[in-house]
Write an enzyme that holds these catalytic residues in place. Structure first.
Site, PDB file in Angstrom:
ATOM      1  N   GLY A  55      32.484  44.942  31.693  1.00 35.92           N
ATOM      2  CA  GLY A  55      33.621  45.264  31.654  1.00 35.92           C
ATOM      3  C   GLY A  55      34.661  44.542  31.796  1.00 35.92           C
ATOM      4  O   GLY A  55      34.379  43.039  32.456  1.00 35.92           O
ATOM      5  N   GLN A  60      42.532  39.891  33.397  1.00 33.94           N
ATOM      6  CA  GLN A  60      41.530  38.884  33.681  1.00 33.94           C
ATOM      7  C   GLN A  60      41.672  37.904  32.510  1.00 33.94           C
ATOM      8  O   GLN A  60      40.978  36.871  32.714  1.00 33.94           O
ATOM      9  CB  GLN A  60      40.114  39.457  33.571  1.00 33.94           C
ATOM     10  CG  GLN A  60      39.823  40.331  34.669  1.00 33.94           C
ATOM     11  CD  GLN A  60      38.545  40.884  34.845  1.00 33.94           C
ATOM     12  OE1 GLN A  60      38.202  41.796  34.257  1.00 33.94           O
ATOM     13  NE2 GLN A  60      37.483  40.104  35.472  1.00 33.94           N
ATOM     14  N   CYS A 100      32.067  40.603  39.163  1.00 34.39           N
ATOM     15  CA  CYS A 100      33.276  40.481  38.256  1.00 34.39           C
ATOM     16  C   CYS A 100      33.257  39.158  37.657  1.00 34.39           C
ATOM     17  O   CYS A 100      32.877  38.274  38.184  1.00 34.39           O
ATOM     18  CB  CYS A 100      34.552  40.439  39.310  1.00 34.39           C
ATOM     19  SG  CYS A 100      36.004  40.381  38.506  1.00 34.39           S
ATOM     20  N   LEU A 101      33.676  39.165  36.315  1.00 33.65           N
ATOM     21  CA  LEU A 101      33.700  38.160  35.343  1.00 33.65           C
ATOM     22  C   LEU A 101      34.941  36.914  36.290  1.00 33.65           C
ATOM     23  O   LEU A 101      34.665  35.735  35.868  1.00 33.65           O
ATOM     24  CB  LEU A 101      34.086  38.277  33.991  1.00 33.65           C
ATOM     25  CG  LEU A 101      32.947  39.327  33.276  1.00 33.65           C
ATOM     26  CD1 LEU A 101      33.256  39.695  31.925  1.00 33.65           C
ATOM     27  CD2 LEU A 101      31.567  38.686  33.366  1.00 33.65           C
ATOM     28  N   HIS A 142      36.469  49.771  39.297  1.00 35.11           N
ATOM     29  CA  HIS A 142      36.604  48.293  39.321  1.00 35.11           C
ATOM     30  C   HIS A 142      37.653  47.687  38.360  1.00 35.11           C
ATOM     31  O   HIS A 142      38.558  47.123  38.749  1.00 35.11           O
ATOM     32  CB  HIS A 142      35.391  47.616  39.083  1.00 35.11           C
ATOM     33  CG  HIS A 142      35.319  46.374  38.925  1.00 35.11           C
ATOM     34  ND1 HIS A 142      34.617  45.464  39.953  1.00 35.11           N
ATOM     35  CD2 HIS A 142      35.943  45.403  38.142  1.00 35.11           C
ATOM     36  CE1 HIS A 142      34.869  44.009  39.603  1.00 35.11           C
ATOM     37  NE2 HIS A 142      35.615  44.102  38.578  1.00 35.11           N
ATOM     38  N   GLU A 143      37.580  48.352  37.076  1.00 40.88           N
ATOM     39  CA  GLU A 143      38.533  47.842  36.159  1.00 40.88           C
ATOM     40  C   GLU A 143      39.931  48.313  36.351  1.00 40.88           C
ATOM     41  O   GLU A 143      41.053  47.702  36.248  1.00 40.88           O
ATOM     42  CB  GLU A 143      38.023  48.180  34.696  1.00 40.88           C
ATOM     43  CG  GLU A 143      36.865  47.687  34.367  1.00 40.88           C
ATOM     44  CD  GLU A 143      36.623  46.122  34.466  1.00 40.88           C
ATOM     45  OE1 GLU A 143      37.614  45.616  34.463  1.00 40.88           O
ATOM     46  OE2 GLU A 143      35.616  45.798  34.638  1.00 40.88           O
ATOM     47  N   HIS A 146      41.840  46.315  38.874  1.00 44.70           N
ATOM     48  CA  HIS A 146      42.418  45.240  38.067  1.00 44.70           C
ATOM     49  C   HIS A 146      43.576  45.492  37.603  1.00 44.70           C
ATOM     50  O   HIS A 146      44.689  44.410  38.001  1.00 44.70           O
ATOM     51  CB  HIS A 146      41.450  44.835  37.281  1.00 44.70           C
ATOM     52  CG  HIS A 146      40.257  43.685  37.348  1.00 44.70           C
ATOM     53  ND1 HIS A 146      40.479  42.435  37.997  1.00 44.70           N
ATOM     54  CD2 HIS A 146      38.831  43.808  37.138  1.00 44.70           C
ATOM     55  CE1 HIS A 146      39.298  41.984  37.961  1.00 44.70           C
ATOM     56  NE2 HIS A 146      38.315  42.719  37.358  1.00 44.70           N
TER      57      HIS A 146
HETATM   58 NI    NI Z   1      36.459  42.523  37.493  1.00 43.24          NI
END
Ligand code: NI
Length: 180
Positions: A55, A60, A100-101, A142-143, A146
């Site tokens: 995701g 991000q 998380c990236l 999660h997304e 963000h």
């Molecule tokens: Ni994330």
């Protein structure tokens, strides 16, 4: 979308890392779907697949609009796009490791709803509803966070923060010493 969005050099976009302040912004709704948005989505998939993510949210990559992409199966033809997403229902609970990236190398046990219903528009502007369970439900939650500037670190408990203290500090130091 704002004027500034169309001036962005899409191929130059990279995944931002904590504690970049752009990750903390409240994202604006998307008002039109055009070629730039499609190019942004393609670039987001490219960046996400490069690092085997499941995701990735637009903030991000520094574009503060309400959009995320996901690939819960990990298959490169599973390309899900969520424009102006909204979670309408949460049910049950699950606890699992979440990453998380924007926090490379950091994983934390995080409790989430096990079932999440999301409403969004796809890349062709069509409204749809999807029910996610397990990992998919985790990605939705999660997304969507963000898009409101909320991050993994906000969800981490005391034990997890302690366990990841060094890695978090390293990210903070790296960010502070990177010329911008
Ligand atoms: Ni994330």
């Amino acid at each position: 979308m704002s004027e500034t969005w169309h001036d962005i050099d899409i191929p130059a976009l990279r995944i931002l890392r904590y504690p970049d302040p752009r990750l903390r912004k409240e994202c604006a709704p998307i008002t039109s779907i055009d070629g730039d948005l499609r190019r942004l989505v393609d670039r987001m998939f490219e960046l996400m697949f490069d690092v085997h993510g499941v995701g990735l949210a637009a903030p991000q990559v520094g574009v503060t609009v309400r959009l995320f992409v996901a690939c819960p199966t990990g298959e490169s033809d599973d390309r899900r796009v969520y424009i102006n997403p909204r979670i309408t229902s949460l049910d049950g609970s699950q606890e699992g490791e979440e990453g998380c990236l924007s926090f490379p190398g950091i994983y934390s046990k995080i409790k989430r709803a096990d079932l999440a219903v999301i409403e969004a528009h796809d890349i062709d502007g069509r409204a749809f509803e999807e029910t996610g369970q397990g990992l998919t439900a985790r990605i939705f939650q999660h997304e969507c966070e963000h898009l409101d500037g909320r991050l993994l670190v906000d969800r981490m408990g005391t034990v997890s923060k302690l366990a990841n203290r060094r890695a978090l500090k390293e990210l903070e130091e790296k960010f502070a010493s990177t010329p911008r």
